[in-house]
Design an enzyme around this catalytic site. Structure first.
Site, PDB file in Angstrom:
ATOM      1  N   SER A   6       0.831  -1.202   0.000  1.00  0.00           N
ATOM      2  CA  SER A   6       0.000   0.000   0.000  1.00  0.00           C
ATOM      3  C   SER A   6       0.863   1.247   0.000  1.00  0.00           C
ATOM      4  CB  SER A   6      -0.907   0.017   1.230  1.00  0.00           C
ATOM      5  OG  SER A   6      -1.518   1.289   1.333  1.00  0.00           O
ATOM      6  N   HIS A  29      -1.072  -1.185  -4.164  1.00  0.00           N
ATOM      7  CA  HIS A  29      -2.397  -0.881  -3.612  1.00  0.00           C
ATOM      8  C   HIS A  29      -2.520   0.631  -3.416  1.00  0.00           C
ATOM      9  CE1 HIS A  29      -5.945  -2.040  -1.127  1.00  0.00           C
ATOM     10  NE2 HIS A  29      -5.597  -1.022  -0.338  1.00  0.00           N
ATOM     11  N   ASP A  31      -4.895   3.578  -1.984  1.00  0.00           N
ATOM     12  CA  ASP A  31      -6.028   3.890  -1.119  1.00  0.00           C
ATOM     13  C   ASP A  31      -6.606   5.253  -1.464  1.00  0.00           C
ATOM     14  OD1 ASP A  31      -6.190   1.595   0.692  1.00  0.00           O
ATOM     15  OD2 ASP A  31      -4.186   2.206   1.346  1.00  0.00           O
ATOM     16  N   MET A  33      -9.305   7.913  -0.638  1.00  0.00           N
ATOM     17  CA  MET A  33     -10.199   8.293   0.475  1.00  0.00           C
ATOM     18  C   MET A  33     -10.742   9.697   0.226  1.00  0.00           C
ATOM     19  SD  MET A  33      -8.029   7.016   3.765  1.00  0.00           S
ATOM     20  CE  MET A  33      -6.970   5.553   3.738  1.00  0.00           C
ATOM     21  N   HIS A  62      -8.293   0.809  -4.153  1.00  0.00           N
ATOM     22  CA  HIS A  62      -9.241   0.554  -3.071  1.00  0.00           C
ATOM     23  C   HIS A  62      -9.982   1.854  -2.799  1.00  0.00           C
ATOM     24  CE1 HIS A  62      -9.677  -0.413   1.529  1.00  0.00           C
ATOM     25  NE2 HIS A  62     -10.835  -0.402   0.914  1.00  0.00           N
ATOM     26  N   MET A  64     -12.272   4.067  -0.925  1.00  0.00           N
ATOM     27  CA  MET A  64     -12.976   4.309   0.337  1.00  0.00           C
ATOM     28  C   MET A  64     -13.684   5.648   0.183  1.00  0.00           C
ATOM     29  SD  MET A  64      -9.986   2.915   2.830  1.00  0.00           S
ATOM     30  CE  MET A  64      -8.805   3.071   1.487  1.00  0.00           C
ATOM     31  N   MET A 133     -11.597  -6.251   5.258  1.00  0.00           N
ATOM     32  CA  MET A 133     -10.771  -5.280   5.986  1.00  0.00           C
ATOM     33  C   MET A 133     -10.366  -5.855   7.344  1.00  0.00           C
ATOM     34  SD  MET A 133     -10.332  -2.603   4.076  1.00  0.00           S
ATOM     35  CE  MET A 133      -9.421  -1.702   5.338  1.00  0.00           C
ATOM     36  N   ASP A 171      -6.552  -6.537   4.208  1.00  0.00           N
ATOM     37  CA  ASP A 171      -5.950  -5.203   4.168  1.00  0.00           C
ATOM     38  C   ASP A 171      -6.042  -4.572   5.551  1.00  0.00           C
ATOM     39  OD1 ASP A 171      -5.118  -2.628   3.576  1.00  0.00           O
ATOM     40  OD2 ASP A 171      -6.880  -2.121   2.378  1.00  0.00           O
TER      41      ASP A 171
END
Ligand code: DX5
Ligand code: ZN
Length: 219
Positions: A6, A29, A31, A33, A62, A64, A133, A171
Site C-alpha cells: 500500500s 495498492h 487507497d 479516500m 481501493h 474508500m 478489511m 488489508d
C-alpha cells in the site's frame, strides 16, 4: 499468493520511485479516500492517472469513497488493474461491478470489520475478489484485527463453492507476524503498507511476506 504493497505508507513526494521500490510485488495498492466515507483524504483519479503512466506493476485501487457507482468505472477506464468499492457505500453493486469489468479491470467489493459477508455472497459471480478489511478503513499503521479471520474463512469457503476464480484480499495490519493466520484462513492477496514501506528493504519485506504466506497455500 499475491502481495500488494500500500503506497499509503510511502513517501507521497516521491510516488514514482516508491512504486519502483515495489516492482517485485504483484500489485501496488492505492487507497483512495474522500473524507466522507472515511475521515481521511488521500488522492483521486488525476493522481491515479499519473501513477498509471509510470507504475511497473498494475494498480489495485481501493476506493474508500461515497458514491462509488459514479466514480469506480473511471478508475477502470483509466487503466487500473483492479478496482474495489465498499458495499457500505455502493447503491448498485451489480451494475458497478459490471461497469468496472466492462472497462477491462478486475472488480472487487470490500467489507468493513463490522459488516457481515453473508448478505453479499450472491455478488460472487460479479467480482474477481473480495476484500476483508482487517482494520477500520481510513488510516495505515493500525493494529491487525484477528477477529476478522472467521470472515476470511467464510469468504474463502464461499468462493470455493462458487467455483470461479474469486480471490480473497486482506488489508490492514498485515505484517510478518500476522500474514500466516490470514493465509491459513484462506486469503490469497495481501495488502501491506507499513510492513513494506517501513522496512529497510521493501523488496526483502515483499519476499518475506510471500514466503510466509506460501506456507499456507490451499490446494
Ligand atoms: C486502510 C487502508 C490500508 C492501509 C494499510 O484504510 O485501506 O490499505 O494502507 O496499511 P497498513 O498495512 O500499515 O495497516
Ligand atoms: Zn486499502
Amino acid at each position: 499468493m499475491q502481495i500488494s504493497p500500500s503506497i499509503l505508507a510511502s513517501d507521497f513526494a516521491n510516488l514514482q520511485s516508491e512504486l519502483e521500490a515495489v516492482r517485485t510485488a504483484d500489485w501496488a495498492h492505492v487507497d483512495v479516500m474522500d473524507n466522507h466515507f472515511v475521515p481521511n483524504l488521500t488522492l483521486g483519479l488525476p493522481v491515479v492517472e499519473a501513477l498509471l503512466k509510470v507504475s511497473p506493476v498494475p494498480l489495485d485501487c481501493h476506493l474508500m469513497i461515497e458514491d462509488p457507482d459514479r466514480w469506480a468505472p473511471g478508475y477502470a477506464e483509466a487503466g487500473a488493474g483492479s478496482v474495489t468499492f465498499h458495499v457500505e457505500a455502493v447503491r448498485d453493486p451489480v451494475a458497478t461491478a459490471r461497469a468496472i469489468r466492462a472497462a477491462g479491470a478486475r472488480a472487487a467489493f470490500a467489507v468493513k470489520p463490522g459488516t457481515p459477508f453473508a448478505p453479499y455472497e450472491d455478488l460472487l459471480p460479479e467480482v474477481d475478489m473480495v476484500l476483508v478489511m482487517t482494520v477500520e478503513p481510513g488510516f495505515g499503521g493500525q493494529s491487525f484485527l484477528a477477529d476478522q479471520m472467521p470472515k476470511v474463512r467464510e469468504v474463502s469457503e464461499a468462493a470455493r463453492r462458487h467455483g470461479g476464480e474469486v480471490r480473497v484480499q486482506v488489508d490492514g495490519g498485515v505484517s510478518a507476524s500476522t500474514i500466516e493466520q490470514c493465509a491459513e484462513a484462506g486469503a490469497d492477496v495481501f495488502v501491506a503498507g507499513s510492513a513494506v514501506y517501513g522496512a529497510e528493504s521493501a523488496a526483502d519485506a515483499i519476499e518475506e511476506l510471500r514466503t510466509l504466506a506460501a506456507r499456507h497455500t490451499h490446494p
